[in-house]
Scaffold this motif. Sequence first.
Motif, PDB file in Angstrom:
ATOM      1  N   GLU A 157       0.811  -1.214   0.000  1.00  0.00           N
ATOM      2  CA  GLU A 157       0.000   0.000   0.000  1.00  0.00           C
ATOM      3  C   GLU A 157       0.848   1.269   0.000  1.00  0.00           C
ATOM      4  N   ASP A 158       2.147   1.137   0.285  1.00  0.00           N
ATOM      5  CA  ASP A 158       3.027   2.306   0.306  1.00  0.00           C
ATOM      6  C   ASP A 158       3.619   2.630  -1.065  1.00  0.00           C
ATOM      7  N   LEU A 159       3.372   1.790  -2.077  1.00  0.00           N
ATOM      8  CA  LEU A 159       3.883   2.065  -3.424  1.00  0.00           C
ATOM      9  C   LEU A 159       3.083   3.198  -4.065  1.00  0.00           C
ATOM     10  N   ASP A 160       3.783   4.218  -4.568  1.00  0.00           N
ATOM     11  CA  ASP A 160       3.045   5.278  -5.263  1.00  0.00           C
ATOM     12  C   ASP A 160       2.742   4.839  -6.700  1.00  0.00           C
ATOM     13  N   ASP A 161       1.987   5.654  -7.428  1.00  0.00           N
ATOM     14  CA  ASP A 161       1.536   5.290  -8.775  1.00  0.00           C
ATOM     15  C   ASP A 161       2.693   4.977  -9.709  1.00  0.00           C
ATOM     16  N   ARG A 162       3.722   5.826  -9.684  1.00  0.00           N
ATOM     17  CA  ARG A 162       4.856   5.635 -10.580  1.00  0.00           C
ATOM     18  C   ARG A 162       5.607   4.349 -10.260  1.00  0.00           C
ATOM     19  N   ALA A 163       5.782   4.083  -8.964  1.00  0.00           N
ATOM     20  CA  ALA A 163       6.482   2.864  -8.552  1.00  0.00           C
ATOM     21  C   ALA A 163       5.691   1.618  -8.941  1.00  0.00           C
ATOM     22  N   GLN A 164       4.362   1.683  -8.843  1.00  0.00           N
ATOM     23  CA  GLN A 164       3.527   0.546  -9.225  1.00  0.00           C
ATOM     24  C   GLN A 164       3.693   0.218 -10.703  1.00  0.00           C
ATOM     25  N   ILE A 165       3.666   1.246 -11.541  1.00  0.00           N
ATOM     26  CA  ILE A 165       3.798   1.029 -12.984  1.00  0.00           C
ATOM     27  C   ILE A 165       5.182   0.487 -13.325  1.00  0.00           C
ATOM     28  N   SER A 166       6.214   1.082 -12.719  1.00  0.00           N
ATOM     29  CA  SER A 166       7.580   0.641 -12.994  1.00  0.00           C
ATOM     30  C   SER A 166       7.800  -0.797 -12.526  1.00  0.00           C
ATOM     31  N   ASN A 200      -2.761  -0.124  -8.949  1.00  0.00           N
ATOM     32  CA  ASN A 200      -2.822  -0.572 -10.339  1.00  0.00           C
ATOM     33  C   ASN A 200      -3.430  -1.973 -10.427  1.00  0.00           C
ATOM     34  N   PRO A 201      -4.550  -2.141 -11.128  1.00  0.00           N
ATOM     35  CA  PRO A 201      -5.190  -3.460 -11.207  1.00  0.00           C
ATOM     36  C   PRO A 201      -4.322  -4.521 -11.887  1.00  0.00           C
ATOM     37  N   LEU A 202      -3.497  -4.116 -12.867  1.00  0.00           N
ATOM     38  CA  LEU A 202      -2.610  -5.077 -13.526  1.00  0.00           C
ATOM     39  C   LEU A 202      -1.562  -5.612 -12.563  1.00  0.00           C
ATOM     40  N   LEU A 203      -1.007  -4.715 -11.744  1.00  0.00           N
ATOM     41  CA  LEU A 203      -0.017  -5.140 -10.753  1.00  0.00           C
ATOM     42  C   LEU A 203      -0.666  -6.014  -9.693  1.00  0.00           C
ATOM     43  N   LYS A 204      -1.882  -5.655  -9.306  1.00  0.00           N
ATOM     44  CA  LYS A 204      -2.592  -6.456  -8.300  1.00  0.00           C
ATOM     45  C   LYS A 204      -2.811  -7.871  -8.799  1.00  0.00           C
ATOM     46  N   GLU A 205      -3.239  -8.019 -10.040  1.00  0.00           N
ATOM     47  CA  GLU A 205      -3.485  -9.345 -10.594  1.00  0.00           C
ATOM     48  C   GLU A 205      -2.189 -10.140 -10.709  1.00  0.00           C
TER      49      GLU A 205
END
Length: 307
Positions: A157-166, A200-205
Motif C-alpha cells: 500500500e506504500d507504493l506510489d503510482d509511478r512505482a507501481q507502474i515501474s 494498479n489493477p494489472l499489478l494487483k493481478e
Amino acid sequence: MNDLSHSGMAQLIEQLIIRRQHLDEVIDWLKNLKIKSSIPGLDAEAIAMAVDGQTLHLWKKAPQPMAAADQNLVGRCSRIKTIAGIALRMADRSENVTLLGETGVGKGFLAAFIHNQGRRRDQPFIRVPGLALGDEQEISRHIDQAGRGTLYINNLEDLDDRAQISLWEQLVCPEATGSCRVISSSQVDLDQLVTQGVFNPLLKEYLSQCSIPLPPLRERLADLSDLVTGFLPELCRKNNKQLKVMSPEFLSALEFYDWPGNIRELINTLEHAINVAGDKPTLFSKDLPSKIRIETSQKAAQAKRGL
C-alpha cells in the motif's frame, strides 16, 4: 579468509582476475571460500554465495525462524491449519503470493517460511519495504538481487503510482520471465485499493495469483499456550536466562488481552516478562508490562462479576 570490506572485496576481485585462466579451480575455490564479514551486525554464517555464469552473487540469507516459529502456522486454530497447508503447497510452486493482515501477524515470517520450504531455498530471499521502491533503479536493483530467489515486498500500500507502474513493467518484461518469485504483503485489502483507484489493477493481478489472509492474534487465542511455550526457550537463550515456564495466571492474563500488535507484541511482551522475572523459573502476571497488567486485571474483574 576474505572479508566484505572494500579492501577485502578488492582482494577477492584481484584473485579472480589472477585465476581467470583456470575456471574450474576458481569455481572450486569459490565453493570452499571462507567469508569473514566486517559489516556490523552481519554474521559470516548469514552470508550466502553462488556463481551464475560470470556473475558472483553474495547475499544475506533469509533469517531462520525462532524455535517456535512453526507455531505461527500450526496451532489449534483451524484457520492457521488451513494457512499452513496452503503455504506448504505454494512453497514448491511458482505463483506469486500476496499475504494480507494487520501489522505484526507474521506476514514476514510466512513469506520466509514459503521461501525456505520450497525449491528456491538456496537462492536469495530479498526483503524490501514498499517505501524503498521509489524509482526504477531501486526496483531494478532489488529484482537483480533476488535473482532466481524470492523478492518479498512488504506494505504494498506504500507504493506510489509511478512505482507501481515501474514494478509491473520490470516484472513482466521478457528478461524477467522465470527469474525471481514475488511474495508481497499488505495491511489493506488490495481489491479495496483498486476500487478506490489508488492501486494498479494489472499489478494487483500479477502479484495476487494466490492471496493468503492471516488472522489477528485476538482471533486465535486458543493458540496462545502453544505460542508462548514455543517462543520461551529461544527468548530465554537470547536473554541469557534459564528456561522459564508460565504460571496459569500468566496465561490467563494473556488471554484477557486484545493484542493490537499481534505476534510481534506477544514476543516483545514475553521478552519483557523474562527480564523482569530475572532468575525466577516461573512467569507470573506481575512480570507483564504495566499496561497489560492494568488492562487484563480490569477485564478479569469484569468477567468475574459476569459483565
